[in-house]
Design a protein around this motif. Structure first.
Motif, short mmCIF file in Angstrom:
data_model
loop_
_atom_site.label_atom_id
_atom_site.label_comp_id
_atom_site.label_asym_id
_atom_site.label_seq_id
_atom_site.Cartn_x
_atom_site.Cartn_y
_atom_site.Cartn_z
N LYS A 125 0.85 -1.32 -0.02
CA LYS A 125 -0.16 -0.11 0.03
C LYS A 125 0.90 1.26 0.12
N ASN A 126 1.81 1.32 0.99
CA ASN A 126 2.84 2.32 1.01
C ASN A 126 3.64 2.65 -0.46
N ALA A 127 4.04 1.50 -0.95
CA ALA A 127 4.73 1.59 -2.31
C ALA A 127 3.62 2.24 -3.26
N ILE A 128 2.55 1.96 -3.21
CA ILE A 128 1.61 2.31 -4.30
C ILE A 128 1.59 3.79 -4.12
N ARG A 129 1.24 4.37 -2.88
CA ARG A 129 1.35 5.67 -2.46
C ARG A 129 2.26 6.45 -3.08
N GLN A 130 3.57 5.65 -2.70
CA GLN A 130 4.96 6.47 -3.31
C GLN A 130 4.91 6.46 -4.74
#
Lengths: 364, 364
Positions: free
Chosen positions: A329-334
């Protein structure tokens, strides 16, 4: 505006100023195969990201596995576009495999979709070497950029982008100088840091320090226009806000990153151990345990999402091989931040200024 | 038998087996000048060591300053032999200065006394580069050793000797292979570790990982007889007992060491900060503060004394530039251990076996 940007990660200790993000419609291409964890974990990350960031996500991988995972997660398959691939690049495959023997793998298809403009950014938690080589060959570098670099945000007193973190084990002074430019643009655009300060990793502060490679890189950086070079930075100063961009070769960068990960885990285990014994444990054992566990996640890949490849014509994010749903999820936000803050457009605009002075310029 | 050996340092977290030390009459030569702190601090360290280890100590430096310090410390000057020198090598002097422009400096005299057999071991907290170069030129290397190395004991789950820690910024695969031999003898003799396991610092576990230098070093180490090579070791595994000797070039070693120092300090500050806020502070603030302070010293140079130069014909110990009296005391203890456990005799005995296979041997 989204709540937090890539530079924050989920890390509670990073308290810098972030760029405010404008809501733009984005489509992220996610390779759900070839990671340390099963596809279902990565797909769960996509479900979390979809609900939190209202972004379109394309899931690339074995369609049957993807549909089964979505069913198990009680999520309608209509929420995602699915691109089927029944070939997977494993952690053991060679860097060239994505371009040669596994041209139809989920990783290769992910990169092709982004290269062809079918999505705004690519995310994979698979084989780093293959992903990097594939990205360079399929997505391609921005004109004028000699080597793409793998950057990582270190969650220190202020967020610091270290690059290269392992993609380029051998480099030239010129590559190091360009890494400084790439990192500067990223920190300015994606993290809202004006005139990011660039430090060169070294074994001493004086300009004659380091291997011949680093001595030459120092002189190139000193001569470069458009970056704010603050000189050599020693290991003991990394956490203390001396710079916003930390430049090094990929061998050194990988060792700094992994040493930090290992040491952080080790020290927090020691803290827990110390508090487990003696009088303090009776007072606050459980609370301490929770705090130490929180600290242990300080260098946890889950917290700060993925690592951006910089210098490529499209945003490509490498998530940690062992990413769980939160990390994905965090990688997608990034990936969203990378795409919508115009990092690549700015690198394209500035690439002509990234011209490295002729080797030896500025040296005595 | 002394209470603890060099491998323990004063560090409470190192709980390995130590070589039992036989009480032997020793004379340690201490350079009291040119460190970050005034001579009086170093002399106080000598006073502590003298009372704790009953060793003879020769103080080398400005006689007037030494006598004044002893008077201020209310210690009889008869307790120490004093060798006068009114020349000092500063932190800014070049590595060659000890042999050229400052031949009569306290550092040069310290090394000469040991080289001439007037003492059993040398200790200095001065300019590392000058001390290393001076030691190589004045004390000289053991026959067959191509380069001396600077080793440091990392206080992890088990004590790990990392070498080189900064003396040799550029190395060859052959130097790295010999460093493995030097470290193995030290850990066996001074720390009582049978068949020490040697790891090569690298950015991955597989044997093809790293720069060409490291790939070649891997193959040399694999072929070497008399050492117990366990392969590449990644940063995340350093603290977890994978090896007893960790081999790398001085650039990388310095960065690992200083990154660890900086990160340790930073994390412990974070721990203190976290516990300062919220409910837990009311319960156990002071206790936590004390514990975190204790942890902060984990990577503190004072705790693990000095760093031995290995491969020289006499024991030479480098104390940290900012050493306080306790750190100097620990460095003297380490010098005693180095001298009396026969590390150098063993290196001399084995030097013929340290012969590195012809470059390229063992490579595909």
């Amino acid at each position: 505006m989204r709540g937090s940007s890539v530079c924050a990660g989920g890390n509670p200790f990073v308290a810098a100023a972030y760029a405010e993000l404008v809501e733009v419609f984005m489509k992220i291409i996610l390779d759900v195969m070839g990671a340390d964890r099963p596809a279902k974990e990565l797909i769960q990350g996509a479900v979390l990201a979809k609900s939190e960031y209202q972004t379109d996500i394309v899931l690339v991988g074995n369609e049957r596995i993807i549909r089964e995972a979505l069913t198990a997660l009680e999520v309608s398959a209509d929420m995602f576009e699915i691109v089927h691939s029944d070939d997977v690049i494993t952690m053991e495959d060679s860097p060239m495999s994505v371009f040669q023997t596994h041209k139809d793998s989920s990783m290769a298809k992910t990169l092709k979709l982004v290269a062809d403009g079918e999505g705004d950014a690519a995310v994979s938690a698979g084989n780093t070497g293959a992903y990097f080589t594939g990205a360079t060959l399929i997505v391609r570098r921005i004109h004028g950029i000699r080597r793409a670099a793998l950057g990582t945000i270190l969650p220190f007193a202020n967020p610091v982008m270290m690059l290269d973190c392992g993609a380029n084990v051998t480099v030239t002074p010129e590559y190091l100088a360009q890494f400084a430019c790439l990192g500067s643009v990223y920190m300015e655009k994606a993290c809202g840091i004006a005139r990011p300060r660039v430090g060169l990793v070294n074994n001493g502060a004086e300009e004659h320090k380091g291997t011949p490679l680093y001595v030459e890189a120092y002189h190139l950086l000193k001569e470069m226009e458009g970056i704010h070079f603050v000189g050599n930075v020693e290991g003991k100063d990394f956490p203390y806000g001396k710079c916003d961009v930390l430049v090094c070769d990929g061998f050194t960068g990988n060792i700094i990153l992994k040493t930090s990960e290992g040491l952080c885990r080790f020290l927090m285990e020691k803290v827990q151990e110390m508090f487990r014994s003696g009088m303090i444990s009776m007072l606050s054992g459980a609370l301490v345990h929770g705090k130490a566990k929180e600290m242990k996640r300080f260098f946890d890949a889950r917290e700060y999402g993925g690592a951006p490849f910089l210098g490529l014509a499209k945003p490509v994010i490498k998530a940690h091989g062992s990413s769980d749903a939160d990390a994905i999820k965090n990688a997608i936000r990034q990936a969203i931040t990378y795409a919508e803050t115009g990092v690549i457009e700015e690198i394209e605009r500035q690439a002509a200024n990234f011209k490295v002075p002729a080797a030896g310029a500025g040296r005595e």
